[in-house]
Design a protein around this motif. Structure first.
Motif, PDB file in Angstrom:
ATOM      1  N   HIS A   1       0.830  -1.208   0.000  1.00 45.14           N
ATOM      2  CA  HIS A   1       0.000   0.000   0.000  1.00 45.14           C
ATOM      3  C   HIS A   1       0.865   1.259   0.000  1.00 45.14           C
ATOM      4  CE1 HIS A   1      -3.754   1.942   2.157  1.00 45.14           C
ATOM      5  NE2 HIS A   1      -3.268   2.738   1.244  1.00 45.14           N
TER       6      HIS A   1
ATOM      7  N   HIS B   1       1.663   5.220  -1.993  1.00 42.69           N
ATOM      8  CA  HIS B   1       1.167   6.298  -2.846  1.00 42.69           C
ATOM      9  C   HIS B   1       2.323   7.205  -3.259  1.00 42.69           C
ATOM     10  CE1 HIS B   1      -2.865   5.083  -1.795  1.00 42.69           C
ATOM     11  NE2 HIS B   1      -2.601   5.224  -0.514  1.00 42.69           N
TER      12      HIS B   1
ATOM     13  N   TRP C   1      -5.531  13.445  -5.541  1.00 40.96           N
ATOM     14  CA  TRP C   1      -6.616  12.497  -5.369  1.00 40.96           C
ATOM     15  C   TRP C   1      -7.966  13.196  -5.435  1.00 40.96           C
ATOM     16  CZ3 TRP C   1      -4.768   9.311  -0.470  1.00 40.96           C
ATOM     17  CH2 TRP C   1      -3.523   8.736  -0.767  1.00 40.96           C
TER      18      TRP C   1
ATOM     19  N   LYS D   1      -7.711  -0.748  -7.264  1.00 40.79           N
ATOM     20  CA  LYS D   1      -7.924  -0.049  -6.007  1.00 40.79           C
ATOM     21  C   LYS D   1      -9.287   0.616  -6.057  1.00 40.79           C
ATOM     22  CE  LYS D   1      -7.709   2.861  -2.478  1.00 40.79           C
ATOM     23  NZ  LYS D   1      -6.709   3.508  -1.692  1.00 40.79           N
TER      24      LYS D   1
ATOM     25  N   HIS E   1      -6.813  -1.022   5.363  1.00 43.24           N
ATOM     26  CA  HIS E   1      -6.761  -0.405   6.699  1.00 43.24           C
ATOM     27  C   HIS E   1      -7.339  -1.287   7.813  1.00 43.24           C
ATOM     28  CE1 HIS E   1      -5.777   3.403   4.682  1.00 43.24           C
ATOM     29  NE2 HIS E   1      -6.867   3.281   3.963  1.00 43.24           N
TER      30      HIS E   1
ATOM     31  N   ASP F   1       0.836   2.481   3.496  1.00 41.97           N
ATOM     32  CA  ASP F   1       0.097   3.707   3.181  1.00 41.97           C
ATOM     33  C   ASP F   1       1.021   4.924   3.194  1.00 41.97           C
ATOM     34  OD1 ASP F   1      -2.056   5.172   2.323  1.00 41.97           O
ATOM     35  OD2 ASP F   1      -3.183   5.068   4.185  1.00 41.97           O
TER      36      ASP F   1
HETATM   37 ZN   LIG Z   1      -3.876   4.680   1.051  1.00 42.30          ZN
END
Ligand SMILES: [Zn+2]
Lengths: 258, 260
Positions: free
Chosen positions: B6, B8, B44, B102, B165, B214
């Protein structure tokens, strides 16, 4: 290493793998922590503050293995809270206190908070201020507390220039320019327990001088390894690493010891 | 061997996807992360238009170009636009380099609009990552909880799904999906609260747990700590840190000729 942010006794909402003091101490030792400033989870909800502080001091003595340093709690919304400050200082010989304005329900522009700082200065007590204990999104539905609003601190510190303040668990809410302003407003340091983002400590150092950063883990509620690995994720070099993990914290307590 | 589920393209400066991934890889190196999965672009949006998710996927594909040996990507799609999402899966996965999808917060995942997307991704052996949170402060209108994901999992019992998560509030999240053997949890993107991984291993077994960070919003440090700091057997640690994700991705990686 000095860890400025550990807690003893029971987190009210779940058992934790290291919520027995000997286990916590063993884990801290394995990680190379030689001193840890301990508050008590009981401080969040208990009203018999002296009972909490007495047990905390006793627990540090009997199970601390020379490593745990108790910081008692003071709740300035309770009657005669000034006596708790006196006892922390005179009876328990504590070097500092830990505040939880979120769980105790007062704001930092309250007159009691200013009075508390005045007393702390008088007794040369370090004041740790816990901005939050957990992510507000995961709190128990019946115990939803808001993170402490630290915005009044800049003004309060202008009137209490000799206060030694340590913010714990602050980085979810105290960020960017507000963080820089706060660091400039007085003798304020910050632990790294809730710092996130890749290379988190490098990012913090762009906002506050590294002399104001302290190794704090928030164990046993957080895995101790989180704070440890942050030291690896940021490129600190030995000098800054030593400052954050040892020297900054020992300087704080030396300048405040009577 | 650490594989990160995960990641970004955020948390670092850099004007282009290439600049950003290069910086992120320096941190990954420091932390011993061998392979990383990226999804979503440099900016995003909760409810992306098809143009928007295509742009974001292009950025991920661009970021991977010089890192295809180390970094993989999932395509960001939206059940608000099923036809366009199916076309995007064809473009990015069937005919492109990405290896999963995703799904974020455009629509709650119990919605039947997801079914065609799930079936298509599963047919391509693509991984399926659904963001989930139980926010005590209130979810976004289209934001799924693990209970929503459990409903989706019940409709697709043979498709592997990832509960992103772990629902954040992991004590609820683990319970919500534990009865669905086709659901694995992603452990990134919430605070390193102690006891989480111990409960997950106890309730789900070590094979349904996938380490992820994340980043860049989170640190590798805080998220790795959930695995390295937990009182779990070393064999479980190895599965969670990389072997489970590798096992999940291996069929599609093989089809794409990626050595792993
Ligand atoms: Zn994320």
């Amino acid at each position: 290493m000095i860890d400025v942010n550990v807690s003893l006794s029971r987190w009210p909402f779940r058992r934790l793998p290291d919520d027995e003091t000997p286990r916590l101490v063993a884990r801290l030792k394995r990680a190379g922590v030689t001193q840890a400033i301990a508050g008590s989870f009981d401080a969040l909800l208990h009203k018999d503050v002296e009972g909490v502080n007495r047990r905390l001091a006793q627990e540090c003595r009997t199970h601390g293995d020379g490593l745990l340093v108790p910081f008692g709690c003071v709740n300035p919304t309770l009657p005669d809270w000034q006596e708790d400050v006196r006892r922390c200082h005179e009876v328990h010989r504590m070097r500092g206190i830990r505040l939880h304005p979120d769980y105790h329900g007062y704001t930092l522009d309250a007159p009691e908070f200013a009075e508390l700082l005045t007393l702390a200065i008088k007794h040369q007590l370090i004041v740790q201020l816990s901005v939050m204990m957990e992510d507000e999104r995961t709190q128990h539905p019946l115990v939803q507390v808001q993170a402490v609003d630290t915005s009044p601190l800049v003004d309060v510190l202008a009137d209490h220039a000799d206060a030694t303040l340590v913010l714990l668990n602050s980085q979810r809410t105290v960020r960017g320019e507000a963080l820089t302003r706060l660091a400039e407003a007085g003798n304020v340091s910050f632990d790294i327990a809730m710092q996130e983002s890749v290379g988190g400590i490098e990012k913090l150092m762009k906002l506050v001088p590294h002399k104001r950063l302290l190794f704090g883990s928030h164990a046993p509620l957080f895995y101790l390894e989180s704070a440890l690995l942050k030291l690896q994720e940021s490129d600190l070099g030995e000098t800054i690493r030593r400052a954050i993990t040892v020297e900054n914290a020992s300087r704080l307590s030396n300048s405040n010891s009577t | 061997m650490i594989w990160d589920l995960h990641c970004h393209l955020s948390g670092v400066d850099g004007r282009t996807p290439d600049e950003r991934i290069a910086q992120l890889m320096e941190y990954a190196d420091r932390m011993g992360i061998e392979r990383l999965v990226f999804f979503m672009g440099m900016q995003w949006s909760h409810e992306p238009s098809p143009d928007d998710f295509r742009r974001q996927n292009d950025e991920v594909i661009q970021a991977l170009t010089h890192w295809h040996d180390r970094a993989f990507g999932f395509a960001y799609v939206s059940p608000q636009f099923v036809e366009e999402s199916l076309a995007e899966i064809a473009r990015c996965i069937e005919n492109g380099p990405l290896v999963g999808i995703k799904l974020w917060v455009a629509k709650r995942c119990r919605d039947e609009a997801l079914d065609a997307i799930i079936e298509r991704a599963a047919a391509l052996k693509a991984a399926i990552f659904q963001h989930t949170w139980f926010k005590g402060t209130g979810n976004l209108p289209g934001e799924s909880t693990p209970v929503d994901l459990a409903a989706l999992a019940a409709r697709h019992p043979t498709v592997r799904l990832i509960c992103g998560h772990t629902g954040g509030d992991w004590e609820r999240g683990i319970r919500a999906i534990r009865g669905h053997a086709n659901v694995s949890i992603g452990t990134g993107g919430f605070d390193p609260t102690a006891g989480m991984m111990e409960m997950a291993v106890r309730e789900l077994g070590p094979r349904r747990i996938l380490y992820g960070s994340d980043i860049g919003g989170r640190s590798f440090a805080s998220q790795l700590a959930k695995v390295t700091g937990a009182d779990i057997p070393d064999e479980a640690r190895r599965l969670i840190l990389g072997q489970n994700l590798r096992r999940m991705l291996l069929p599609i990686l093989r089809e794409k000729g990626i050595d792993a």
